[in-house]
Design a protein around this motif. Sequence first.
Motif, PDB file in Angstrom:
ATOM      1  N   SER A 206       0.861  -1.181   0.000  1.00  0.00           N
ATOM      2  CA  SER A 206       0.000   0.000   0.000  1.00  0.00           C
ATOM      3  C   SER A 206       0.892   1.225   0.000  1.00  0.00           C
ATOM      4  O   SER A 206       1.965   1.213   0.618  1.00  0.00           O
ATOM      5  N   THR A 207       0.468   2.286  -0.666  1.00  0.00           N
ATOM      6  CA  THR A 207       1.212   3.539  -0.617  1.00  0.00           C
ATOM      7  C   THR A 207       0.356   4.596   0.054  1.00  0.00           C
ATOM      8  O   THR A 207      -0.863   4.608  -0.108  1.00  0.00           O
ATOM      9  N   GLY A 208       0.985   5.462   0.812  1.00  0.00           N
ATOM     10  CA  GLY A 208       0.258   6.580   1.422  1.00  0.00           C
ATOM     11  C   GLY A 208       0.823   6.930   2.785  1.00  0.00           C
ATOM     12  O   GLY A 208       0.975   6.047   3.643  1.00  0.00           O
ATOM     13  N   ASP A 209       1.128   8.233   2.973  1.00  0.00           N
ATOM     14  CA  ASP A 209       1.683   8.697   4.247  1.00  0.00           C
ATOM     15  C   ASP A 209       0.651   8.645   5.368  1.00  0.00           C
ATOM     16  O   ASP A 209       1.000   8.678   6.544  1.00  0.00           O
ATOM     17  N   GLU A 210      -0.648   8.578   4.995  1.00  0.00           N
ATOM     18  CA  GLU A 210      -1.705   8.598   6.006  1.00  0.00           C
ATOM     19  C   GLU A 210      -1.992   7.214   6.585  1.00  0.00           C
ATOM     20  O   GLU A 210      -2.785   7.065   7.501  1.00  0.00           O
ATOM     21  N   LEU A 211      -1.343   6.181   6.021  1.00  0.00           N
ATOM     22  CA  LEU A 211      -1.722   4.806   6.388  1.00  0.00           C
ATOM     23  C   LEU A 211      -0.969   4.293   7.607  1.00  0.00           C
ATOM     24  O   LEU A 211       0.237   4.503   7.748  1.00  0.00           O
ATOM     25  N   VAL A 212      -1.715   3.605   8.453  1.00  0.00           N
ATOM     26  CA  VAL A 212      -1.151   3.047   9.681  1.00  0.00           C
ATOM     27  C   VAL A 212      -1.472   1.553   9.704  1.00  0.00           C
ATOM     28  O   VAL A 212      -2.560   1.137   9.307  1.00  0.00           O
ATOM     29  N   PRO A 217      -1.812   2.996  17.274  1.00  0.00           N
ATOM     30  CA  PRO A 217      -2.861   4.008  17.417  1.00  0.00           C
ATOM     31  C   PRO A 217      -2.835   4.983  16.238  1.00  0.00           C
ATOM     32  O   PRO A 217      -1.810   5.144  15.577  1.00  0.00           O
ATOM     33  N   LEU A 218      -4.000   5.583  15.975  1.00  0.00           N
ATOM     34  CA  LEU A 218      -4.109   6.548  14.870  1.00  0.00           C
ATOM     35  C   LEU A 218      -3.838   7.957  15.380  1.00  0.00           C
ATOM     36  O   LEU A 218      -4.410   8.371  16.384  1.00  0.00           O
ATOM     37  N   ALA A 219      -2.990   8.721  14.708  1.00  0.00           N
ATOM     38  CA  ALA A 219      -2.841  10.152  14.980  1.00  0.00           C
ATOM     39  C   ALA A 219      -3.863  10.886  14.105  1.00  0.00           C
ATOM     40  O   ALA A 219      -4.511  10.269  13.243  1.00  0.00           O
ATOM     41  N   ALA A 220      -3.986  12.191  14.323  1.00  0.00           N
ATOM     42  CA  ALA A 220      -4.977  12.972  13.562  1.00  0.00           C
ATOM     43  C   ALA A 220      -4.739  12.796  12.064  1.00  0.00           C
ATOM     44  O   ALA A 220      -3.598  12.866  11.600  1.00  0.00           O
ATOM     45  N   GLY A 221      -5.823  12.541  11.313  1.00  0.00           N
ATOM     46  CA  GLY A 221      -5.719  12.451   9.846  1.00  0.00           C
ATOM     47  C   GLY A 221      -5.223  11.107   9.334  1.00  0.00           C
ATOM     48  O   GLY A 221      -5.139  10.891   8.129  1.00  0.00           O
ATOM     49  N   GLN A 222      -4.898  10.211  10.234  1.00  0.00           N
ATOM     50  CA  GLN A 222      -4.406   8.903   9.766  1.00  0.00           C
ATOM     51  C   GLN A 222      -5.546   7.888   9.669  1.00  0.00           C
ATOM     52  O   GLN A 222      -6.566   8.046  10.340  1.00  0.00           O
ATOM     53  N   ILE A 223      -5.359   6.885   8.840  1.00  0.00           N
ATOM     54  CA  ILE A 223      -6.360   5.802   8.733  1.00  0.00           C
ATOM     55  C   ILE A 223      -5.635   4.456   8.720  1.00  0.00           C
ATOM     56  O   ILE A 223      -4.449   4.390   8.405  1.00  0.00           O
ATOM     57  N   TYR A 224      -6.387   3.413   9.073  1.00  0.00           N
ATOM     58  CA  TYR A 224      -5.789   2.089   9.007  1.00  0.00           C
ATOM     59  C   TYR A 224      -5.730   1.624   7.551  1.00  0.00           C
ATOM     60  O   TYR A 224      -6.621   1.923   6.753  1.00  0.00           O
ATOM     61  N   ASP A 225      -4.690   0.883   7.243  1.00  0.00           N
ATOM     62  CA  ASP A 225      -4.512   0.309   5.908  1.00  0.00           C
ATOM     63  C   ASP A 225      -5.422  -0.911   5.778  1.00  0.00           C
ATOM     64  O   ASP A 225      -5.165  -1.949   6.378  1.00  0.00           O
ATOM     65  N   SER A 226      -6.482  -0.775   5.021  1.00  0.00           N
ATOM     66  CA  SER A 226      -7.378  -1.935   4.837  1.00  0.00           C
ATOM     67  C   SER A 226      -7.144  -2.622   3.496  1.00  0.00           C
ATOM     68  O   SER A 226      -7.457  -3.803   3.335  1.00  0.00           O
ATOM     69  N   ASN A 227      -6.574  -1.911   2.537  1.00  0.00           N
ATOM     70  CA  ASN A 227      -6.447  -2.494   1.191  1.00  0.00           C
ATOM     71  C   ASN A 227      -5.587  -3.757   1.164  1.00  0.00           C
ATOM     72  O   ASN A 227      -5.852  -4.683   0.392  1.00  0.00           O
ATOM     73  N   ARG A 228      -4.565  -3.778   2.022  1.00  0.00           N
ATOM     74  CA  ARG A 228      -3.719  -4.970   2.006  1.00  0.00           C
ATOM     75  C   ARG A 228      -4.473  -6.197   2.498  1.00  0.00           C
ATOM     76  O   ARG A 228      -4.128  -7.325   2.180  1.00  0.00           O
ATOM     77  N   TYR A 229      -5.523  -5.970   3.258  1.00  0.00           N
ATOM     78  CA  TYR A 229      -6.314  -7.105   3.754  1.00  0.00           C
ATOM     79  C   TYR A 229      -7.267  -7.608   2.674  1.00  0.00           C
ATOM     80  O   TYR A 229      -7.394  -8.814   2.474  1.00  0.00           O
ATOM     81  N   THR A 230      -7.934  -6.680   1.983  1.00  0.00           N
ATOM     82  CA  THR A 230      -8.804  -7.142   0.890  1.00  0.00           C
ATOM     83  C   THR A 230      -7.960  -7.803  -0.198  1.00  0.00           C
ATOM     84  O   THR A 230      -8.326  -8.863  -0.716  1.00  0.00           O
ATOM     85  N   LEU A 231      -6.792  -7.214  -0.495  1.00  0.00           N
ATOM     86  CA  LEU A 231      -5.928  -7.816  -1.524  1.00  0.00           C
ATOM     87  C   LEU A 231      -5.449  -9.198  -1.084  1.00  0.00           C
ATOM     88  O   LEU A 231      -5.458 -10.150  -1.877  1.00  0.00           O
ATOM     89  N   HIS A 232      -5.048  -9.299   0.176  1.00  0.00           N
ATOM     90  CA  HIS A 232      -4.632 -10.607   0.702  1.00  0.00           C
ATOM     91  C   HIS A 232      -5.751 -11.640   0.476  1.00  0.00           C
ATOM     92  O   HIS A 232      -5.502 -12.757   0.014  1.00  0.00           O
ATOM     93  N   GLY A 233      -6.975 -11.232   0.796  1.00  0.00           N
ATOM     94  CA  GLY A 233      -8.111 -12.149   0.667  1.00  0.00           C
ATOM     95  C   GLY A 233      -8.383 -12.528  -0.779  1.00  0.00           C
ATOM     96  O   GLY A 233      -8.546 -13.713  -1.108  1.00  0.00           O
ATOM     97  N   MET A 234      -8.419 -11.537  -1.652  1.00  0.00           N
ATOM     98  CA  MET A 234      -8.749 -11.814  -3.060  1.00  0.00           C
ATOM     99  C   MET A 234      -7.666 -12.664  -3.714  1.00  0.00           C
ATOM    100  O   MET A 234      -7.965 -13.581  -4.488  1.00  0.00           O
ATOM    101  N   LEU A 235      -6.415 -12.379  -3.411  1.00  0.00           N
ATOM    102  CA  LEU A 235      -5.303 -13.118  -4.028  1.00  0.00           C
ATOM    103  C   LEU A 235      -5.231 -14.543  -3.488  1.00  0.00           C
ATOM    104  O   LEU A 235      -4.981 -15.492  -4.242  1.00  0.00           O
TER     105      LEU A 235
END
Length: 429
Positions: A206-212, A217-235
Amino acid sequence: MSTPLTTHLTITQASCADDYDPNSMPVAKARAFIHTFLSPVSGVARVALRSALGRVLAEDVISPVNVPGHRNSAMDGWAMRFEDLSANDTTLTEVGSSFAGQPFTGKIGKGECVRIFTGGVVPEGADTVVMQERAARNDKNDGKAVTFPGGQKRGQNVREAGEDLRAGAIALAKGRIVRPAELGLIASLGIGEVSVYRPLRVAFFSTGDELVQIGNPLAAGQIYDSNRYTLHGMLTRLGCEVIDMGVVRDDPAILEQAFKDASDIADVVITSGGVSVGEADFVKQLMDKLGEVVFWKIAMKPGRPLAYGKIGRAHFFGLPGNPVSVMVTFYQFVRDALLTLQGVSPLPVQPLLKAICTSPIKKAPGRTEFQRGVLYLEDGVFKVRVTGEQGSGILKSMSDANCFIMLHDDVGNVDAGATVEVQVLEGVL
Ligand code: AMP
Ligand code: MG
């Protein structure tokens, strides 16, 4: 019509030779473009039959035997010579029995019959089986007399040797995915080992400075990286060997290293994020240096930005960052590509259904939309409703869905009650 693309051209030559607008690339055209650059991986392994489940056959499976191996009965009943039966009742003498796995060893003569069970070898001389429900044993001849009514047909209830498969015939062609039915079919030929393509190695990050990463814990403006989980599942569902490379910062030097590492170890590199307007420019520069990649804005919603190309020997798919867009572009572009690279041929047909749309949908012509829907059966009629909010960041819309409502380029607003085309996800994901 566009110039036909051939694999003689490099990806960038082909993209120039083709008369498309990269800022409004039709879904079907992007798919066809990608397809011209795909051929199956070359590694093949011999595996024990059970381990072949979910893998792709790398060689034809040839039947070494006739299936069934012997002429046998499809019913419990009696076997006889058809010429001995008359148009009315005929009484024959039972001279023995043929059980499955325990044949009658003699030959049937005039006026004789043999008690036979399903799968039992049809004795020499006999050509017809009458099912037991249509015959009557009587007391005469020590209980060996059996009476059959008229109206029987020559050859009835007899399964001929080789009627399922002839020895030497192709039982399963190269490119077939081995499912439970194929496991059974191969076993029925007495074959215990098959050649399958090696699993495809797919590296993703995943790319993105906002991803955790989850667990932090999340700092302001950050989000959890979910794409690697959906990709893991689909692949994983597609039988790929997955190499999860984590989150990579939006930093040219770090990204460059990640692309190099990924393309060194994998057949396919998949990223999410970083291909949308604003971010694409520096990824583009990087790609000019590392490989050959085309960047499109696909005429679809969700999932507009998409990049495809080669980095070294690896195929590269740059998916958008929005979580729903990742899944939609994966299913529309990446899935078939990965199946082709795995050696699957022909590609499985995506189940499409027509259904009555119960909700009105706003839609602008000129692009293909993939609304997430719930397909259900009401009074024998397929109906579909949208899953609610359809924003490309709303992953719940995917989780609640069992289908995509596919609204084609030429379609505008859809009224409630209109018939729409639905791509079924159940059993495919
Ligand atoms: P981008 O394509 O990088 O501009 O990202 C588009 C949107 O998707 C932004 O709101 C990102 O925060 C979000 N996004 C990107 N990558 C991920 C990810 N791995 N998991 C969840 N959301 C993401
Ligand atoms: Mg980003």
